[in-house]
Design an enzyme around this catalytic site. Structure first.
Site, PDB file in Angstrom:
ATOM      1  N   GLY B 501       0.817  -1.210   0.000  1.00 60.28           N
ATOM      2  CA  GLY B 501       0.000   0.000   0.000  1.00 60.28           C
ATOM      3  C   GLY B 501       0.851   1.261   0.000  1.00 60.28           C
ATOM      4  O   GLY B 501       0.802   2.066  -0.932  1.00 60.28           O
ATOM      5  N   ARG B 580      13.077   3.110   3.812  1.00 60.51           N
ATOM      6  CA  ARG B 580      12.802   4.255   4.697  1.00 60.51           C
ATOM      7  C   ARG B 580      11.544   3.983   5.506  1.00 60.51           C
ATOM      8  O   ARG B 580      10.569   3.438   4.999  1.00 60.51           O
ATOM      9  CB  ARG B 580      12.583   5.514   3.872  1.00 60.51           C
ATOM     10  N   ILE B 581      11.585   4.408   6.746  1.00 61.94           N
ATOM     11  CA  ILE B 581      10.407   4.309   7.602  1.00 61.94           C
ATOM     12  C   ILE B 581       9.742   5.683   7.608  1.00 61.94           C
ATOM     13  O   ILE B 581      10.348   6.686   7.980  1.00 61.94           O
ATOM     14  CB  ILE B 581      10.810   3.885   9.025  1.00 61.94           C
ATOM     15  N   LYS B 653       9.854   0.056   1.901  1.00 56.88           N
ATOM     16  CA  LYS B 653       9.428  -1.337   1.744  1.00 56.88           C
ATOM     17  C   LYS B 653       8.230  -1.532   2.662  1.00 56.88           C
ATOM     18  O   LYS B 653       8.053  -0.817   3.630  1.00 56.88           O
ATOM     19  CB  LYS B 653      10.542  -2.296   2.150  1.00 56.88           C
ATOM     20  N   GLU B 657       3.310  -7.018   6.849  1.00 54.59           N
ATOM     21  CA  GLU B 657       3.282  -8.465   7.056  1.00 54.59           C
ATOM     22  C   GLU B 657       4.540  -9.030   7.695  1.00 54.59           C
ATOM     23  O   GLU B 657       4.484 -10.062   8.340  1.00 54.59           O
ATOM     24  CB  GLU B 657       3.061  -9.205   5.717  1.00 54.59           C
TER      25      GLU B 657
END
Lengths: 330, 696
Positions: B501, B580-581, B653, B657
């Site tokens: 997403g 990257r977060i 990324k 999950e």
């Protein structure tokens, strides 16, 4: 849901009278079990008689040193009551081992005693259950029965009583005060529940429409050394895989008195009279306790999935009594 | 792009609305003249409805209609057999929704459903997966489009020749998706147009499916999913609730609200198939893998083939010259399994990462070191280099934070009072993909911006993440940006699923931001609204396909009570690399949520099946246990900085999950280390330990 009428009785007599007059009426206390069962179609009352506002919500200390607990005292209040904590720690621990904080805030003393089994077949109207639908059969006997009875079950029913509180009350020799149209009478907790036998739909010895108004605990100084242990599949909000309530009174090394009761084994809280007899008057040792537990379980008939309850019950009996005896378990 | 907003911790934009109860979910929109639908489930497993008696139900106060195959509006067949609802008398599995009672109140509908009398002509059924089920076959592909089997080298020869071998079979039960918000819809038809407020993971695809089913133009359907209370894959596309609500609304010509009950979602909305998995590993005495095979058996329904991609994880995780993976599936008289958080990777990693632990024991090599030795920079499956693979860094960082070096590798070596203490590790990986999306951004004369994209926030924090992405794309403070998502009227975007997403949506938002800035004079608000809309299809399709994965390493310490067999988690720690977060606050939630769900899989969850009824008997949260807060005493998630320019515009990324992948194996490996006994069928509960040598 089936439409139902709602009645708020003026007093106990009014409540009892409505139940006597209505064939399909039920008392509503905390509603933590009844309302779920109504949604599921398992119970379909015409009338709910709401006993929450009856003056049954106090805990009184009795002159003889005992305690009288009103039927609508919430489980959370009872667990936190200073006298209960001091004199009957087994009861506080059993209450706090049950359900969740939110449920304990609603669930009542009387309602807890009368909660229904959590056998999955009982709770599912699409499957056979003699308790819910007499004559339909017991799907659990040869079905999913890991959590069900090993003692005193019948071909008609292998359900267990789900209450933790009732197991503690069993070792305390609690007496249940019951009102019906004939007035008030005392029912010892030991006489409250039936074995399933041929009529598992009859769970208690109470007459239809009878109202539990209080539970009395006799004075029991030995109960200051008492506890409750519950083994379960997750750390909270789970019914017992096995549980034990215990009171231990030692005279030096010798067991002067002991009271034991088990949860999760039978259709009722299982007072372990036989084990108590094996222990009373003998010097305490974990080996003796294990033998006593085995003696109590000698009559057990495990179902296809619940043989584990026997070693579990033996093990927690040894742990609990060793703890009360002040001995670290080896 | 400026590096302003991305990476800054920010609470959810809609957090206040959610905690104060004003955020509206599918059933909570006020609608004039609304009615309520209640589903009637089939009481047989396989057969046909021969008669429906609705007399009693229709006579019940408030009941308006009983909608069933004999009177329901007709649907088009094309969207598939799972949505072919109330169209014919066939019953394919127990619990199949065979009628909807519509009434003026929810309670009246529920009571009406109790009063519908249905007669069936029922036949024998087969509902239990076994490793020798006569119906097992090789499907054409596995979910969603992976090859069924793969082979490289000569597994049999490689395995036979190896110095060390592990051959183990692992079993997992059915797992049931239980989002807090059930599948629920409010459906309204007005002049041939359909408006639904629906709980789903992607309104764009739900709109397309509804248009097809009801044979109306897409423009005539609007799907709103502004707030969604969890999905975990089960709401990945149009599901029965929305179809039944729309059918019922058309039938009674009034708006209908329909929510499935907790009991009704165990099965028919999809579940994770039970699996039987045989893993064989061969290695030299240094622990270097020489042969790997993973054979998976799972189930599907009679009406639709869905094959869980169980062994796909094994294709890319560790290298070996001889490799083989297979999938076999059998059709049973059961509901169709479907996506549940990390479909395929989750059960597959449980088996492979457990087998790696068994290999560590067999070779005497530390399980962290064993995984490091078998790391690979080349994807064994595609034969190409990973764009980035930092599994080893995760293992090392995790081991250091967890204190792994202090661990005595000998099982049953740590006893504290009545507890046996053990620790375990597992690797984690999940593909990092993107799919095309479109987005529109409008510059307003007041200096503000409006970002529009039909993304869905299923509780992940997607809305907030995209808002932060947009701020950097527009090079303005985020407070100047308004964002709208969750409505099929907005530019089309893919489902909130498969951990793609954020990568897909942010790509479109960034390109729209760039396009808009090209239309504006630097920093000067326009005199009238100016918009830019982009679609990333062309750019995505031009991108070379390369192996891209999120990685992690998970560490667990358990204590096993020798007096009860109770297993409790002392602590759990995961380290991940995910590009990257965007928002550390919600990223942490995603990761520890996935990890906790893995604990739940290992220790608590499992559908209990009764073959006689062809049905699960535990179908509520009182009898289907999920991990409670009290079970998770300490849980930590960390991530390492990772820059990968070959991913997508934002360099992210997916993290939805990866947290569940490998988590159950880490728990199971810890239980082994604590007790010395390997339990290979989940969940690991006290009855599998008490009275056995594990606790002696």
């Amino acid at each position: 849901m089936k439409p139902f009428r709602y009645h708020r009785p003026a007093d106990v007599a009014d409540a009892v009278a409505v139940l006597a007059a209505e064939p399909q009426a039920a008392y509503l206390a905390g509603g933590t079990n009844l309302v779920d069962l109504m949604k599921l179609g398992v119970q379909r009352p015409d009338v709910l008689v709401d006993v929450n506002r009856l003056p049954l919500d106090t805990v009184e200390e009795l002159p003889d040193g005992g305690l009288r607990i009103g039927a609508t005292v919430r489980n959370s209040h009872l667990a936190a009551h200073p006298t209960v904590r001091r004199d009957y720690p087994v009861l506080t621990r059993a209450l706090l081992a049950a359900a969740s904080g939110q449920l304990r805030n609603m669930a009542t003393t009387g309602g807890n005693l009368l909660q229904r089994t959590r056998c999955p077949y009982f709770q599912d109207t699409s499957k056979a259950c003699n308790k819910r639908d007499p004559g339909s059969g017991c799907a659990a006997l040869h079905g999913v029965n890991r959590d069900l009875a090993v003692l005193d079950w019948s071909e008609q029913c292998v359900a267990t009583n789900p209450s933790d509180m009732a197991v503690a009350l069993a070792v305390l020799d609690a007496v249940v005060e019951v009102h019906d149209t004939d007035g008030v009478r005392d029912v010892p907790l030991a006489d409250l529940y039936r074995s399933p036998g041929a009529h598992p739909e009859r769970e208690t010895t109470l007459a239809r429409g009878a109202l539990i108004t209080a539970v009395r605990l006799p004075a029991l100084p030995a109960a200051r050394r008492s506890t409750y242990l519950k083994a379960r599949d997750r750390a909270s909000f789970a019914f017992a895989a096995g549980s034990v309530a215990a009171v231990l009174d030692l005279d030096g090394d010798v067991i002067r008195d002991v009271r034991l009761a088990y949860g999760a084994l039978a259709h009722r809280p299982w007072r372990a009279y036989r084990a108590e007899q094996e222990l009373r008057g003998h010097p305490f040792s974990p080996e003796l306790v294990a033998r006593a537990a085995d003696a109590e379980l000698a009559e057990a008939r495990p179902l296809s999935e619940n043989g584990f309850k026997l070693p579990l019950t033996r093990s927690i009996t040894v742990r609990v009594l060793s703890g009360l005896a002040g001995r670290a378990q080896s | 792009m400026s590096a302003g907003a991305i990476g800054q911790a920010h609470p959810r934009l809609e957090g206040r609305e959610k905690v104060t109860g004003t955020a509206r979910y599918a059933m909570e929109y006020p609608v004039d003249g609304v009615t309520y639908g209640w589903v009637v489930p089939a009481a047989v497993v396989r057969g046909r409805i021969t008669h429906i008696d609705t007399t009693e139900a229709l006579a019940s106060p408030g009941v308006l209609a009983v909608v069933h195959h004999g009177n329901a509006p007709r649907l088009a067949t094309t969207p598939g057999p799972n949505l072919w609802l109330l169209q014919d008398p066939a019953v394919h599995y127990r619990g199949q929704y065979v009628a909807v009672v519509v009434a003026t109140t929810l309670e009246a509908a529920r009571e009406g459903a109790q009063l519908v009398r249905i007669e069936y002509d029922a036949g024998p059924h087969t509902t239990v997966l076994t490793d020798d089920h006569p119906g097992l076959y090789k499907p054409d592909h596995v979910n969603p489009a992976y090859p069924t089997d793969t082979a490289e080298g000569d597994f049999d020869a490689g395995y036979a020749a190896a110095q060390v071998r592990v051959d183990a079979t692992y079993r997992t039960p059915a797992y049931h998706n239980n989002p807090m918000e059930p599948h629920a819809t409010t459906a309204q038809w007005t002049d041939g147009r359909l408006l639904v407020h629906d709980s789903n993971q992607g309104a764009t695809s739900v709109r397309a499916t509804l248009a097809e089913l009801f044979d109306v133009p897409r423009e005539s359907v609007r799907v709103i999913a502004e707030h969604v209370g969890g999905g975990f894959g089960s709401k990945g596309y149009a599901k029965p609730a929305v179809v039944l609500a729309a059918l019922a609304a058309r039938h009674v010509d009034r708006p209908v609200k329909l929510a499935l009950t907790r009991q009704q979602i165990f099965g028919p909305i999809g579940y994770r198939t039970p699996t039987i998995q045989r893993v064989r590993l061969a290695a030299d005495t240094d622990g270097r893998l020489t042969a790997i095979s993973h054979d998976s058996i799972s189930q599907t329904s009679q009406i639709l083939e869905y094959t869980e991609s169980v062994a796909v994880y094994t294709r890319s995780m560790y290298a070996a010259p001889h490799r083989r993976t297979t999938h076999r599936v059998t059709r049973l008289d059961v509901p169709t399994p479907f996506w549940m958080r990390a479909p395929g990777e989750c059960p597959g990693a449980y088996a492979l990462e457990s087998a790696m632990d068994e290999l560590a024991v067999a070779t005497g090599i530390d399980p962290v070191e064993l995984r490091i030795r078998n790391d690979t920079e080349i994807d064994p499956d595609q034969g190409a280099p990973f764009t980035s693979r930092n599994l080893v860094a995760c293992l090392r960082e995790g081991a250091q934070r967890f204190g792994w070096a202090d661990r005595n590798p000998t099982p049953r070596s740590r006893r504290e009072g009545r507890f046996l203490i053990g620790s375990g590790v597992a690797g984690s990986a999940y593909p990092s993909q993107s799919v095309p999306a479109s987005a529109r951004i409008t510059a307003r004369p007041d200096g503000g911006f409006l970002v529009q994209i039909n993304a869905t926030d299923i509780g992940t924090g997607a809305r907030t993440a995209l808002w932060l992405v947009a701020a950097d794309a527009l090079q303005v403070p985020p407070e100047r940006i308004e964002i709208r998502i969750g409505d099929s009227e907005l530019p089309a975007a893919p489902v909130a699923g498969a951990s793609m997403g954020t990568s897909s949506w942010s790509w479109a938002v960034i390109r729209a931001g760039e396009a808009l800035r090209g239309k504006l004079r630097d920093g000067v608000p326009p005199d009238a609204e100016v918009s830019a809309e982009v679609d990333t299809s062309a750019e995505l399709n031009a991108q070379a396909r390369k192996p891209k994965f999120t990685y992690g390493a998970q560490f667990v310490e358990v204590r096993v009570d020798t007096t009860t067999g109770e297993i409790r988690l002392n602590r759990m720690l995961g380290v991940f690399t995910a590009g990257r977060i965007v928002n550390p606050t919600t990223a942490r939630s995603q990761l520890i949520g996935g990890m906790t769900m893995g604990v739940s899989m290992a220790l608590h969850e499992g559908g209990l099946f009764d073959e006689r009824y062809g049905d699960w008997v535990n179908h509520d949260l009182g009898t289907y246990h999920i991990t409670a807060c009290a079970d998770v005493e300490s849980i930590e998630a960390y991530w390492l900085d990772e820059r990968d320019d070959e991913l997508n515009a934002a360099g992210v990324k997916g993290i939805g999950e990866v947290g569940i992948v490998g988590a159950a194996a880490a728990v199971a490996n810890a239980v082994y280390h604590a007790t010395g006994v390997r339990i290979r069928d989940l969940p690991i509960q006290l009855d599998k330990l008490i009275g056995t040598s594990a606790l002696a």
